[in-house]
Design a protein around this motif. Structure first.
Motif, PDB file in Angstrom:
ATOM      1  N   THR A   2       0.695  -1.230   0.063  1.00 33.15           N
ATOM      2  CA  THR A   2       0.056  -0.059   0.130  1.00 33.15           C
ATOM      3  C   THR A   2       0.897   1.211   0.158  1.00 33.15           C
ATOM      4  O   THR A   2       2.085   1.112  -0.095  1.00 33.15           O
ATOM      5  N   ALA A   3       0.220   2.293  -0.175  1.00 37.39           N
ATOM      6  CA  ALA A   3       0.876   3.670   0.106  1.00 37.39           C
ATOM      7  C   ALA A   3       0.392   4.538   1.202  1.00 37.39           C
ATOM      8  O   ALA A   3      -0.165   5.516   0.584  1.00 37.39           O
ATOM      9  N   HIS A   4       0.009   4.168   2.402  1.00 38.42           N
ATOM     10  CA  HIS A   4      -0.530   4.874   3.302  1.00 38.42           C
ATOM     11  C   HIS A   4       0.480   5.575   4.072  1.00 38.42           C
ATOM     12  O   HIS A   4       1.581   5.285   3.992  1.00 38.42           O
ATOM     13  N   VAL A   5      -0.056   6.504   5.137  1.00 34.65           N
ATOM     14  CA  VAL A   5       0.722   6.884   6.174  1.00 34.65           C
ATOM     15  C   VAL A   5       0.535   6.142   7.372  1.00 34.65           C
ATOM     16  O   VAL A   5      -0.551   5.778   7.992  1.00 34.65           O
ATOM     17  N   ILE A   6       1.494   5.306   7.726  1.00 34.14           N
ATOM     18  CA  ILE A   6       1.454   4.369   8.710  1.00 34.14           C
ATOM     19  C   ILE A   6       2.040   4.963   9.932  1.00 34.14           C
ATOM     20  O   ILE A   6       3.138   5.312  10.073  1.00 34.14           O
ATOM     21  N   THR A   7       1.334   5.119  11.028  1.00 33.23           N
ATOM     22  CA  THR A   7       1.594   5.954  12.126  1.00 33.23           C
ATOM     23  C   THR A   7       1.991   5.156  13.435  1.00 33.23           C
ATOM     24  O   THR A   7       1.170   4.144  13.858  1.00 33.23           O
ATOM     25  N   ALA A   8       3.238   4.929  13.858  1.00 30.73           N
ATOM     26  CA  ALA A   8       3.546   4.286  15.319  1.00 30.73           C
ATOM     27  C   ALA A   8       2.909   5.231  16.290  1.00 30.73           C
ATOM     28  O   ALA A   8       3.429   6.249  16.607  1.00 30.73           O
ATOM     29  N   ILE A   9       1.921   4.591  17.325  1.00 32.70           N
ATOM     30  CA  ILE A   9       1.497   5.237  18.599  1.00 32.70           C
ATOM     31  C   ILE A   9       2.335   4.690  19.656  1.00 32.70           C
ATOM     32  O   ILE A   9       1.914   3.489  20.160  1.00 32.70           O
ATOM     33  N   GLY A  10       3.327   5.227  20.155  1.00 32.71           N
ATOM     34  CA  GLY A  10       4.057   4.640  21.408  1.00 32.71           C
ATOM     35  C   GLY A  10       5.467   5.496  21.375  1.00 32.71           C
ATOM     36  O   GLY A  10       5.573   6.421  21.000  1.00 32.71           O
ATOM     37  N   GLY A  11       6.384   4.718  21.838  1.00 32.57           N
ATOM     38  CA  GLY A  11       7.731   5.113  21.827  1.00 32.57           C
ATOM     39  C   GLY A  11       8.593   4.680  20.773  1.00 32.57           C
ATOM     40  O   GLY A  11       8.088   4.050  19.766  1.00 32.57           O
ATOM     41  N   ASP A  12      10.031   4.697  21.118  1.00 37.45           N
ATOM     42  CA  ASP A  12      11.094   4.437  20.136  1.00 37.45           C
ATOM     43  C   ASP A  12      10.908   2.958  19.501  1.00 37.45           C
ATOM     44  O   ASP A  12      11.080   2.682  18.497  1.00 37.45           O
ATOM     45  N   GLY A  13      10.457   2.006  20.605  1.00 32.30           N
ATOM     46  CA  GLY A  13      10.520   0.782  20.253  1.00 32.30           C
ATOM     47  C   GLY A  13       9.304   0.379  19.192  1.00 32.30           C
ATOM     48  O   GLY A  13       9.466  -0.170  18.278  1.00 32.30           O
ATOM     49  N   THR A  14       8.139   1.086  19.337  1.00 32.62           N
ATOM     50  CA  THR A  14       6.995   1.002  18.406  1.00 32.62           C
ATOM     51  C   THR A  14       7.393   1.450  17.331  1.00 32.62           C
ATOM     52  O   THR A  14       7.109   0.656  16.184  1.00 32.62           O
ATOM     53  N   ILE A  15       7.987   2.441  17.081  1.00 27.75           N
ATOM     54  CA  ILE A  15       8.334   3.246  15.856  1.00 27.75           C
ATOM     55  C   ILE A  15       9.297   2.044  15.163  1.00 27.75           C
ATOM     56  O   ILE A  15       9.395   1.870  14.030  1.00 27.75           O
ATOM     57  N   ASN A  16      10.339   1.603  15.909  1.00 23.28           N
ATOM     58  CA  ASN A  16      11.307   0.542  15.324  1.00 23.28           C
ATOM     59  C   ASN A  16      10.582  -0.355  14.464  1.00 23.28           C
ATOM     60  O   ASN A  16      10.864  -0.873  13.569  1.00 23.28           O
ATOM     61  N   ARG A  17       9.568  -1.170  15.311  1.00 29.36           N
ATOM     62  CA  ARG A  17       8.653  -2.191  14.652  1.00 29.36           C
ATOM     63  C   ARG A  17       7.937  -1.861  13.501  1.00 29.36           C
ATOM     64  O   ARG A  17       7.904  -2.667  12.544  1.00 29.36           O
ATOM     65  N   VAL A  18       7.421  -0.602  13.368  1.00 28.13           N
ATOM     66  CA  VAL A  18       6.560  -0.207  12.314  1.00 28.13           C
ATOM     67  C   VAL A  18       7.587   0.038  11.287  1.00 28.13           C
ATOM     68  O   VAL A  18       7.309  -0.217  10.237  1.00 28.13           O
ATOM     69  N   LEU A  19       8.846   0.765  11.484  1.00 28.48           N
ATOM     70  CA  LEU A  19       9.834   0.831  10.374  1.00 28.48           C
ATOM     71  C   LEU A  19      10.093  -0.381   9.691  1.00 28.48           C
ATOM     72  O   LEU A  19      10.235  -0.635   8.558  1.00 28.48           O
ATOM     73  N   ASN A  20      10.484  -1.506  10.692  1.00 33.49           N
ATOM     74  CA  ASN A  20      10.886  -2.657  10.023  1.00 33.49           C
ATOM     75  C   ASN A  20       9.912  -3.370   9.174  1.00 33.49           C
ATOM     76  O   ASN A  20      10.202  -4.003   8.454  1.00 33.49           O
ATOM     77  N   ASP A  21       8.654  -2.943   9.731  1.00 34.16           N
ATOM     78  CA  ASP A  21       7.372  -3.634   8.732  1.00 34.16           C
ATOM     79  C   ASP A  21       7.269  -2.988   7.265  1.00 34.16           C
ATOM     80  O   ASP A  21       6.769  -3.806   6.344  1.00 34.16           O
ATOM     81  N   ILE A  22       7.681  -1.703   7.157  1.00 35.07           N
ATOM     82  CA  ILE A  22       7.411  -0.996   5.968  1.00 35.07           C
ATOM     83  C   ILE A  22       8.558  -0.393   5.244  1.00 35.07           C
ATOM     84  O   ILE A  22       8.456   0.073   4.264  1.00 35.07           O
ATOM     85  N   ALA A  23       9.602  -0.720   5.751  1.00 34.68           N
ATOM     86  CA  ALA A  23      10.772  -0.411   5.353  1.00 34.68           C
ATOM     87  C   ALA A  23      11.014  -1.250   3.471  1.00 34.68           C
ATOM     88  O   ALA A  23      10.744  -2.235   3.480  1.00 34.68           O
TER      89      ALA A  23
END
Length: 291
Positions: free
Chosen positions: A55-76
């Protein structure tokens, strides 16, 4: 654009419903097209993200640095845009964004470490030990802003020596005992420690901090001085700008990448310029987050 809010109850716990209400209210006020991806477990979160790889959505991590990291690895490597709402323990990445980045969508650097990615910082040594210690970092009985400092005191009291590491930086190889090694793509880590004041996530380089092994009392002063960047004047600390390095150890060692644990005998670390698109919206973050 369509917004997907990744809300992990296993991280937010009893704050989950309050955070969701803020998200819904702010999104409706802004007229956003959105959905909330509510996950009860890490396994559920991983499965839920699979449908967004094309997809081409805005995927927003709601949380701290660890949550951002997990989302980053999902969408990189996908066409999705990353964004974040600070609701975690440290919120270091969002703190740097609020100070350094203008609102809008930016192409920013990410860093590959073995088969994973990070966007904020990776640390090795006593810093990783502190960040990986769930008994302090995720302790609900310690105020969030005090969890890293309390953990630092506990690990300082138990400290018995640094890590013997081999660090390869271009033509330079350093093999010695280090108190800590930090690869920084952004400014802060550890809940507001200003470890790399000159770092930017869009400058095509990372800053590598090398802190030599040092006596216990000197180590404590060095760590505490990082809160206000006082370590930059310490002769036992060097900062080198680079786009790649390798760290090896004769035995597996622990690292921490954006709040997530990682262990290996060798870490190959390479910066990827403009590796992901990132949306910054400080007004929306202020309405829904905790920084």
């Amino acid at each position: 654009m369509h917004y997907v809010y990744v809300v992990n109850r296993f991280n937010l716990r009893d704050r989950t419903d309050e955070v969701m209400q803020k998200l819904i209210r702010a999104s409706e006020e802004a007229g956003r097209d959105y959905e909330i991806l509510l996950n009860e477990t890490p396994e559920e979160a991983g499965r839920a993200m699979e449908k967004f790889r094309d997809t081409a959505h805005v995927i927003t991590a709601i949380g701290g640095d660890g949550t951002i990291n997990r989302v980053l690895n999902d969408i990189a490597g996908t066409k999705n845009v990353l964004s974040c709402i600070p609701c975690g323990t440290g919120n270091d990445f969002c703190r740097a964004l609020a100070e350094k980045m203008e609102d809008g969508i930016h192409e920013v650097d990410i860093v590959r470490i073995n088969d994973r990615y990070f966007i904020n910082a990776a640390c090795f040594g006593i810093d990783a030990d502190i960040a990986n210690d769930d008994s302090y970092i995720h302790n609900r009985f310690i105020p969030r802003k005090l969890r890293f400092p309390v953990g630092a005191v506990a690990h300082f009291l138990a400290f018995r020596g640094g890590r013997k590491l081999r660090v390869e930086l271009g033509d330079e190889t350093v093999e010695k005992e280090f108190t800590t090694v930090i690869a920084a793509n952004s400014r802060y880590y550890g809940g507001g420690f200003n470890v790399s004041p000159e770092s930017r996530i869009d400058d095509g380089k990372m800053e590598v901090l090398l802190a030599d092994g040092m006596p216990k009392l000197k180590m404590a002063r060095t760590i505490l001085s990082m809160k206000n960047a006082g370590h930059l004047h310490n002769p036992s600390v060097r900062i080198i700008s680079t786009d790649r390095l390798a760290i090896t150890s004769p035995v597996p060692v622990s690292a921490n990448i954006d709040g997530e644990p990682l262990a290996a005998e060798r870490f190959d670390i390479e910066l990827i310029p403009r590796g992901i698109r990132l949306e910054v919206n400080r007004e929306f973050s202020a309405k829904t987050g905790s920084v």
